[in-house]
Design an enzyme around this catalytic site. Sequence first.
Site, PDB file in Angstrom:
ATOM      1  N   LYS A 166       0.850  -1.200   0.000  1.00 16.41           N
ATOM      2  CA  LYS A 166       0.000   0.000   0.000  1.00 16.41           C
ATOM      3  C   LYS A 166       0.883   1.246   0.000  1.00 16.41           C
ATOM      4  O   LYS A 166       1.921   1.281   0.678  1.00 16.41           O
ATOM      5  CB  LYS A 166      -0.905  -0.029   1.236  1.00 16.41           C
ATOM      6  CG  LYS A 166      -1.960   1.074   1.271  1.00 16.41           C
ATOM      7  CD  LYS A 166      -2.877   0.912   2.478  1.00 16.41           C
ATOM      8  CE  LYS A 166      -3.970   1.958   2.529  1.00 16.41           C
ATOM      9  NZ  LYS A 166      -4.885   1.782   3.687  1.00 16.41           N
ATOM     10  N   SER A 177      -9.737   1.941   2.609  1.00 17.23           N
ATOM     11  CA  SER A 177      -8.824   2.643   1.755  1.00 17.23           C
ATOM     12  C   SER A 177      -7.774   1.768   1.065  1.00 17.23           C
ATOM     13  O   SER A 177      -7.135   2.228   0.118  1.00 17.23           O
ATOM     14  CB  SER A 177      -8.103   3.729   2.563  1.00 17.23           C
ATOM     15  OG  SER A 177      -7.303   3.159   3.567  1.00 17.23           O
ATOM     16  N   SER A 179     -10.024  -0.356   6.811  1.00 16.63           N
ATOM     17  CA  SER A 179      -9.419  -0.201   5.483  1.00 16.63           C
ATOM     18  C   SER A 179      -8.779  -1.445   4.898  1.00 16.63           C
ATOM     19  O   SER A 179      -8.475  -1.467   3.708  1.00 16.63           O
ATOM     20  CB  SER A 179      -8.372   0.904   5.517  1.00 16.63           C
ATOM     21  OG  SER A 179      -9.020   2.140   5.361  1.00 16.63           O
TER      22      SER A 179
HETATM   23  N1  GLN Z   1     -13.005   4.240   5.927  1.00 16.49           N
HETATM   24  C1  GLN Z   1     -12.519   4.645   7.204  1.00 16.49           C
HETATM   25  C2  GLN Z   1     -12.183   6.111   7.160  1.00 16.49           C
HETATM   26  O1  GLN Z   1     -12.482   6.719   6.193  1.00 16.49           O
HETATM   27  C3  GLN Z   1     -11.376   3.810   7.619  1.00 16.49           C
HETATM   28  C4  GLN Z   1     -10.107   4.222   7.037  1.00 16.49           C
HETATM   29  C5  GLN Z   1      -8.967   3.351   7.388  1.00 16.49           C
HETATM   30  O2  GLN Z   1      -9.123   2.290   7.996  1.00 16.49           O
HETATM   31  N2  GLN Z   1      -7.790   3.826   7.033  1.00 16.49           N
HETATM   32  O3  GLN Z   1     -11.646   6.657   8.073  1.00 16.49           O
END
Ligand code: GLN
Length: 471
Positions: free
Chosen positions: A79, A154, A178
């Site tokens: 990532k 994400s 994410s």
């Molecule tokens: N979708 C969640 C957010 O927008 C989680 C993001 C993540 O785990 N990095 O914060």
Amino acid sequence: MKPCEMTIAKFHESLTSREFSAIEALKETYRQIDAKNKEIGAYLSLAKNGAERAAEAVDERIARGERVSLMSGVPVGIKDNLLLEGEPCTAGSKILEGYVAAYDATAVAKLKAEGAVMVGKTNMDEFGMGSSTENSAFGKTRNPRDVSKVPGGSSGGSAAAVAANMAIAALGSDTGGSIRQPADFCGVVGLKPTYGAVSRYGLIPLASSLDTVGIEAKTVDDAAILFGAISGKDPHDATSVEKTYGKELYESHPERIRAMTIGLPKEYFGTGISKEIGERMEGVIAAFKGMDIRFKEVSLPHTSSALSVYYIIMPAEASANLARFDGIRYGKGGEGSADIGKRYVAARSRGFGEEAKRRIMLGTYVLSSGYYDAYYAKAQKVRTLIANDFKAAFEEVDALLTPVSPTLPFAFGEKTNDPLAMYLSDIFTITANLAGVPALVVPPGFQLIGKPFHEHDLLGLGREYERKMAS
Ligand code: GLN
């Protein structure tokens, strides 16, 4: 079978019996990326030179007759918020365009030490803020199972890379879901470890008390192998913990697993889930019951506050973490101005996307002196109550089974104009981050949540489920 369609064990067997070399496997991986990435958009950049050198080193060891470890030659995606030395690292943000990592994240360094081959950097929502990868400054990632749908986020690039056989496995990060929600959407396995089980050194932080480094993989066994490789105490991360998992991580005793009791938190099975997800969960429960695993209804009474708590603590920490992107140490855009304040404003206005700006504003607001007690301090207290809910539940049961996302993968643009609808995608995943406990997602998309540092329990349950489905 192409190398990237294999499990790690199968890859290892083929590599060491010289059906292919590590360099051939890598070339095949890049052919697959050439063929697929244009449509899927999983990778933002490729690390061809480093990957070739790593694959050659593996081949040399095999040629010398040396034993190589299980991960040797295995193509892995990273990532783009984890540092890979000498390669770009953008975290999906324009503010980091042109930045090149000066060192390896610990998780990356540990994989390299095992002989794994880092193929490239995968797309993500800017700084990890999002649930669809649509917040990346560098374009769309499409869901390999249905390219009209988002891959989740994400870590959408990592999950899509694994699902489309552009890597055998990938590293991701999980602050509120994410790793798990993209695993669910793309049909792969996702492991969010216990907070502290894997070093965060070299991870560009989003919210430091919630961030974890974890894995997207094709099978539970593969996830276990990667987890074994990247976990452990790291002097560079004071929150990391030494924990020896032993053999249980890689092969579980079916009798021990089948003697477990799984809790069904009633708050996760209410009206909030779609019909399709409800039916899927019924099927999963029936399959576990078919293995003689017992179920018990439990309650996590503070679940209804989780989203509010998360969207106070996460932006608060994010606003502090993102302060370093000032156009001087990191980020470009303010060079024209001699005035330091103007320079910050220029670099940050240009460099951050809408969602990052929204969260910086939310975060600085809840931390401001007039509102600190009303929001931030209160959210911390409720966070403790949420963590206590889990402690109490784990007095009664060994693990919890829940949905991952309340809905099936959605279409591009469907939620981009409604941040709250997007935030609701994480309703079943954020609690594990708030409590610091591990969670595993297994296809067709269910979540197992476990006791701290009991990843082996989750992997064991996931493995039994996979076996049952394959039989
Ligand atoms: N979708 C969640 C957010 O927008 C989680 C993001 C993540 O785990 N990095 O914060």
